[in-house]
Design a protein around this motif. Structure first.
Motif, PDB file in Angstrom:
ATOM      1  N   GLU A   1      44.011  94.541   7.413  1.00  0.00           N
ATOM      2  CA  GLU A   1      45.195  94.897   6.633  1.00  0.00           C
ATOM      3  C   GLU A   1      45.572  96.356   6.870  1.00  0.00           C
ATOM      4  O   GLU A   1      46.749  96.681   7.082  1.00  0.00           O
ATOM      5  N   ALA A   2      44.596  97.240   6.850  1.00  0.00           N
ATOM      6  CA  ALA A   2      44.875  98.653   7.111  1.00  0.00           C
ATOM      7  C   ALA A   2      45.439  98.837   8.516  1.00  0.00           C
ATOM      8  O   ALA A   2      46.392  99.593   8.723  1.00  0.00           O
TER       9      ALA A   2
ATOM     10  N   LEU B   1      49.829 100.043  12.264  1.00  0.00           N
ATOM     11  CA  LEU B   1      50.594  99.706  13.465  1.00  0.00           C
ATOM     12  C   LEU B   1      52.096  99.647  13.222  1.00  0.00           C
ATOM     13  O   LEU B   1      52.881  99.905  14.126  1.00  0.00           O
ATOM     14  N   ILE B   2      52.492  99.297  12.008  1.00  0.00           N
ATOM     15  CA  ILE B   2      53.924  99.188  11.721  1.00  0.00           C
ATOM     16  C   ILE B   2      54.449 100.381  10.920  1.00  0.00           C
ATOM     17  O   ILE B   2      55.607 100.390  10.512  1.00  0.00           O
ATOM     18  N   ALA B   3      53.619 101.388  10.718  1.00  0.00           N
ATOM     19  CA  ALA B   3      53.982 102.520   9.855  1.00  0.00           C
ATOM     20  C   ALA B   3      55.290 103.190  10.261  1.00  0.00           C
ATOM     21  O   ALA B   3      56.067 103.617   9.406  1.00  0.00           O
ATOM     22  N   ASP B   4      55.547 103.282  11.557  1.00  0.00           N
ATOM     23  CA  ASP B   4      56.763 103.945  12.020  1.00  0.00           C
ATOM     24  C   ASP B   4      58.007 103.087  11.829  1.00  0.00           C
ATOM     25  O   ASP B   4      59.119 103.597  11.821  1.00  0.00           O
ATOM     26  N   GLU B   5      57.818 101.784  11.666  1.00  0.00           N
ATOM     27  CA  GLU B   5      58.954 100.869  11.594  1.00  0.00           C
ATOM     28  C   GLU B   5      59.255 100.357  10.187  1.00  0.00           C
ATOM     29  O   GLU B   5      60.392 100.004   9.904  1.00  0.00           O
ATOM     30  N   VAL B   6      58.252 100.301   9.335  1.00  0.00           N
ATOM     31  CA  VAL B   6      58.435  99.727   7.999  1.00  0.00           C
ATOM     32  C   VAL B   6      58.064 100.779   6.956  1.00  0.00           C
ATOM     33  O   VAL B   6      56.894 101.148   6.833  1.00  0.00           O
ATOM     34  N   PRO B   7      59.046 101.285   6.208  1.00  0.00           N
ATOM     35  CA  PRO B   7      58.769 102.314   5.208  1.00  0.00           C
ATOM     36  C   PRO B   7      57.705 101.865   4.202  1.00  0.00           C
ATOM     37  O   PRO B   7      57.669 100.710   3.787  1.00  0.00           O
ATOM     38  N   GLY B   8      56.822 102.798   3.858  1.00  0.00           N
ATOM     39  CA  GLY B   8      55.785 102.529   2.878  1.00  0.00           C
ATOM     40  C   GLY B   8      54.509 101.967   3.470  1.00  0.00           C
ATOM     41  O   GLY B   8      53.506 101.826   2.775  1.00  0.00           O
TER      42      GLY B   8
ATOM     43  N   TYR C   1      52.434 103.245   5.749  1.00  0.00           N
ATOM     44  CA  TYR C   1      51.341 104.212   5.855  1.00  0.00           C
ATOM     45  C   TYR C   1      50.577 104.298   4.536  1.00  0.00           C
ATOM     46  O   TYR C   1      49.351 104.283   4.513  1.00  0.00           O
ATOM     47  N   GLU C   2      51.313 104.370   3.443  1.00  0.00           N
ATOM     48  CA  GLU C   2      50.689 104.461   2.130  1.00  0.00           C
ATOM     49  C   GLU C   2      49.855 103.212   1.831  1.00  0.00           C
ATOM     50  O   GLU C   2      48.778 103.291   1.256  1.00  0.00           O
ATOM     51  N   LYS C   3      50.353 102.031   2.248  1.00  0.00           N
ATOM     52  CA  LYS C   3      49.608 100.796   2.049  1.00  0.00           C
ATOM     53  C   LYS C   3      48.347 100.785   2.889  1.00  0.00           C
ATOM     54  O   LYS C   3      47.315 100.246   2.469  1.00  0.00           O
ATOM     55  N   ALA C   4      48.406 101.371   4.073  1.00  0.00           N
ATOM     56  CA  ALA C   4      47.214 101.444   4.915  1.00  0.00           C
ATOM     57  C   ALA C   4      46.147 102.306   4.249  1.00  0.00           C
ATOM     58  O   ALA C   4      44.966 101.957   4.251  1.00  0.00           O
TER      59      ALA C   4
ATOM     60  N   VAL D   1      45.749 102.818   1.020  1.00  0.00           N
ATOM     61  CA  VAL D   1      45.209 102.058  -0.114  1.00  0.00           C
ATOM     62  C   VAL D   1      44.218 101.004   0.368  1.00  0.00           C
ATOM     63  O   VAL D   1      43.158 100.824  -0.228  1.00  0.00           O
ATOM     64  N   ALA D   2      44.538 100.309   1.448  1.00  0.00           N
ATOM     65  CA  ALA D   2      43.635  99.277   1.972  1.00  0.00           C
ATOM     66  C   ALA D   2      42.315  99.896   2.434  1.00  0.00           C
ATOM     67  O   ALA D   2      41.273  99.253   2.325  1.00  0.00           O
ATOM     68  N   CYS D   3      42.363 101.131   2.896  1.00  0.00           N
ATOM     69  CA  CYS D   3      41.145 101.790   3.369  1.00  0.00           C
ATOM     70  C   CYS D   3      40.276 102.293   2.214  1.00  0.00           C
ATOM     71  O   CYS D   3      39.083 102.494   2.397  1.00  0.00           O
ATOM     72  N   GLU D   4      40.870 102.506   1.076  1.00  0.00           N
ATOM     73  CA  GLU D   4      40.098 103.027  -0.059  1.00  0.00           C
ATOM     74  C   GLU D   4      39.248 101.945  -0.576  1.00  0.00           C
ATOM     75  O   GLU D   4      38.271 101.812  -0.992  1.00  0.00           O
TER      76      GLU D   4
END
Length: 77
Positions: free
Chosen positions: A54-55, A60-67, A69-72, A74-77
């Protein structure tokens, strides 16, 4: 499919999630991928591979889909 034959296999659900992620790459409709990864964690809460996937998905889509990076993060925490 494999998850139909082995519905209690966290690894099978994880693999389905990864496959769904790549299948949805162009559309960015990752609901099926995220649902399969969540199911893998439901089947085996100690299985961390779905969280890593999930992270990775969000990274991988951080540059294309807003938000994403932040979800990645959270998934890593």
């Amino acid at each position: 499919g494999v998850v139909a034959a082995q519905p209690d296999s966290a690894f099978a659900w994880h693999n389905l999630g990864v496959a769904e992620f790549y299948a949805a790459w162009d559309s960015h409709d990752f609901d099926a991928a995220l649902a399969a990864l969540a199911k893998a964690r439901d089947v085996d809460p100690a299985f961390d591979l779905p969280l890593i996937a999930e992270a990775r998905l969000y990274r991988l889509i951080a540059d294309e889909v807003p938000g994403s990076y932040e979800k990645a993060v959270v998934a890593c925490e």
